[in-house]
Enzyme design. Structure first.
Site, PDB file in Angstrom:
ATOM      1  N   ASN A 212      75.794  34.225 107.052  1.00 28.68           N
ATOM      2  CA  ASN A 212      76.928  34.072 106.161  1.00 28.68           C
ATOM      3  C   ASN A 212      76.679  35.216 104.949  1.00 28.68           C
ATOM      4  OD1 ASN A 212      75.456  32.707 104.109  1.00 28.68           O
ATOM      5  ND2 ASN A 212      75.037  31.224 105.249  1.00 28.68           N
ATOM      6  N   ILE A 309      68.583  20.478 104.687  1.00 27.96           N
ATOM      7  CA  ILE A 309      67.223  20.469 103.937  1.00 27.96           C
ATOM      8  C   ILE A 309      67.610  19.613 102.485  1.00 27.96           C
ATOM      9  CG2 ILE A 309      65.827  21.972 102.589  1.00 27.96           C
ATOM     10  CD1 ILE A 309      66.908  24.162 104.639  1.00 27.96           C
TER      11      ILE A 309
HETATM   12  N1  CTP Z   1      72.256  22.507 102.587  1.00 24.74           N
HETATM   13  C1  CTP Z   1      71.128  22.404 103.081  1.00 24.74           C
HETATM   14  N2  CTP Z   1      70.793  22.552 104.543  1.00 24.74           N
HETATM   15  C2  CTP Z   1      71.814  22.571 105.367  1.00 24.74           C
HETATM   16  C3  CTP Z   1      73.215  22.578 104.907  1.00 24.74           C
HETATM   17  C4  CTP Z   1      73.339  22.496 103.473  1.00 24.74           C
HETATM   18  O1  CTP Z   1      70.272  22.184 102.344  1.00 24.74           O
HETATM   19  N3  CTP Z   1      71.563  22.712 106.637  1.00 24.74           N
HETATM   20  C5  CTP Z   1      72.485  22.518 101.084  1.00 24.74           C
HETATM   21  C6  CTP Z   1      72.956  23.763 100.439  1.00 24.74           C
HETATM   22  O2  CTP Z   1      72.095  24.275 100.041  1.00 24.74           O
HETATM   23  C7  CTP Z   1      73.934  23.219  99.450  1.00 24.74           C
HETATM   24  C8  CTP Z   1      74.579  21.860 100.021  1.00 24.74           C
HETATM   25  O3  CTP Z   1      73.729  21.573 100.974  1.00 24.74           O
HETATM   26  O4  CTP Z   1      73.065  22.551  98.166  1.00 24.74           O
HETATM   27  C9  CTP Z   1      75.889  22.309 100.781  1.00 24.74           C
HETATM   28  O5  CTP Z   1      76.264  21.281 101.765  1.00 24.74           O
HETATM   29  P1  CTP Z   1      77.150  21.501 102.803  1.00 24.74           P
HETATM   30  O6  CTP Z   1      77.548  20.150 103.381  1.00 24.74           O
HETATM   31  O7  CTP Z   1      76.746  22.622 103.587  1.00 24.74           O
HETATM   32  O8  CTP Z   1      78.527  22.098 102.124  1.00 24.74           O
HETATM   33  P2  CTP Z   1      79.189  23.363 102.161  1.00 24.74           P
HETATM   34  O9  CTP Z   1      78.365  24.547 102.429  1.00 24.74           O
HETATM   35  O10 CTP Z   1      80.028  23.346 101.033  1.00 24.74           O
HETATM   36  O11 CTP Z   1      79.989  23.142 103.387  1.00 24.74           O
HETATM   37  P3  CTP Z   1      81.147  22.113 104.185  1.00 24.74           P
HETATM   38  O12 CTP Z   1      82.198  22.246 103.089  1.00 24.74           O
HETATM   39  O13 CTP Z   1      81.351  22.970 105.297  1.00 24.74           O
HETATM   40  O14 CTP Z   1      80.443  20.753 104.594  1.00 24.74           O
END
Ligand code: CTP
Length: 400
Positions: A212, A309
């Site tokens: 990304n 994570i």
């Molecule tokens: N995060 C993580 N591990 C993942 C996905 C996300 O640690 N596999 C953490 C990111 O570092 C951030 C937060 O979770 O702190 C964001 O969550 P996420 O649910 O991925 O939110 P968005 O990226 O905003 O995505 P979406 O709106 O699609 O849920």
């Protein structure tokens, strides 16, 4: 201590300006980056060309330069540094600093800065001992300006006494001491922090991956800001172009699985900030050799979910960090979506950022969402967001 430190070096007009090229060389040898502002009288003693060649950067001289103002205004110039150093500092620039005059780029930057300032006075002994200079010195010291030197000895004017600019290595040592003491006495000294940053790369085959647009700028700035307040910081980062922040242990990873393993190995910590844009999915079975085009149709990729994570760290039971902070990149309903994410992932705070204007720039518009409240911050540089967040973290750790 000087590795990756950004120094704004203001060169005013004294004979000791001839020592500045050596100062720049020594600072850069130690890994610091140096950006120079040269006053009009400073340019009588040292050329902008030599400062540019030694610093490897443009030399800023003109307050009203249209190009400089559009590329790098005097406000940014003085803020995108870890410290502002005035060497040599003449009696004249000390007087202007004491009175808050801002009639050229150097003094304007000094008045606009929110960063620590160090000066290396250099002048004739009578000028140094004059009541006016001594009163200005006291004013500057009272305001927290750091003073290095001056020393005693023969002067270019033929007189002997105090007023000689500190030796180059004394200035270098004073800067090293400044950063060391800031860390040792910072409000987060004794605390450990884990920060994730950057994107992850999830391989499709040995040459292709899913990724990304995350630049890692915000996560790296947070790691640097926490370290500046004295925390022992481990930064687990996916691939980025960012330089390693000073005083931070950096662990480079590519995939979400590797990021989780590195975070788990970094525990126990009492602060965790997950700023990485972790890929939500990986290719279930990445190919060991490059996938070739074939007449049998398009390759089919099936995806598997990556570990979360942030949620893993926030649910970790007895070794859960005391403060777990996540990010939420949102394009609409920023506060509502951020709050929902905070509860869903069991983190203490969420920094919800409005990414409707895009990803990867130098500024960020965020809201800090805690259990009690949501607070919208103005649009700030990513460095300023990091410093503000680090200060909030320090307050929280002190009071909790
Ligand atoms: N995060 C993580 N591990 C993942 C996905 C996300 O640690 N596999 C953490 C990111 O570092 C951030 C937060 O979770 O702190 C964001 O969550 P996420 O649910 O991925 O939110 P968005 O990226 O905003 O995505 P979406 O709106 O699609 O849920």
């Amino acid at each position: 201590m000087l590795e990756n430190r950004r120094i704004l070096l203001i060169v005013s007009g004294g004979i000791a300006a001839v020592k500045v090229p050596d100062l720049i060389r020594r600072l850069r040898e130690r890994g610091a980056s140096v950006r120079c502002v040269l006053t009009e009288s400073g340019a009588q003693f040292v050329t902008p060309m030599s400062l540019a060649a030694l610093s490897g950067d443009k030399v800023f001289q003109d307050l009203f330069s249209l190009t400089d103002e559009s590329e790098m205004g005097h406000i940014n110039l003085s803020r995108e540094a870890d410290i502002v150093v005035v060497a040599p500092a003449t009696a004249n620039i000390m007087a202007k600093m004491a009175y808050g005059l801002a009639d050229d780029l150097a003094t304007t930057a000094l008045l606009a800065t929110d960063k620590p300032v160090m000066i290396a006075p250099s002048m004739n002994v009578m000028m140094w001992e004059h009541a006016a200079t001594q009163a200005n010195l006291t004013t500057l010291q009272d305001r927290g300006v750091h003073i290095v030197g001056p020393g005693a000895g023969d002067m270019a004017c033929g007189e002997v006494g105090d007023g000689r600019m500190a030796e180059v290595m004394d200035i270098v040592d004073a800067l090293g001491e400044f950063f060391k003491s800031r860390i040792e006495h910072g409000p987060l000294s004794g605390h450990s922090a884990l920060v994730t940053s950057g994107p992850t790369h999830e391989p499709i085959d040995p040459v292709r991956y899913i990724a990304n647009r995350s630049s890692g700028k915000q996560g790296h700035a947070i790691a640097a800001a926490l370290a500046d307040l004295g925390a022992a910081v481990t930064l687990v980062s996916g691939p980025t172009q960012e330089i390693d922040p000073p005083g931070v242990k950096v662990i480079a990873v590519e995939t979400a699985d590797q990021m989780l393993a590195a975070c788990t190995a970094a525990k126990p910590v009492n602060i965790a900030v997950c700023a990485a844009a972790v890929a939500d999915w990986r290719v279930a079975e990445s190919a060991n050799s490059k996938i070739k085009k074939s007449d049998d149709g398009l390759p089919q990729l099936s995806l598997a979910e990556n570990p979360d994570i942030l949620a893993t760290l926030a649910h970790a039971g007895k070794d859960r960090p005391r403060l777990v902070i996540g990010f939420a990149a949102e394009t609409e309903n920023v506060i509502d979506n951020g709050s929902a994410k905070r509860s869903a992932k069991n983190c203490d705070w969420v920094v919800a950022n409005d990414v409707s204007a895009g990803f990867g720039g130098d500024e960020n518009t965020v809201s800090l969402i805690t259990q009690e409240a949501a607070e919208s911050w103005p649009t700030l540089s990513k460095q300023a967001v990091a410093e503000r967040l680090a200060a909030r973290i320090a307050d929280h750790m002190k009071n909790s």
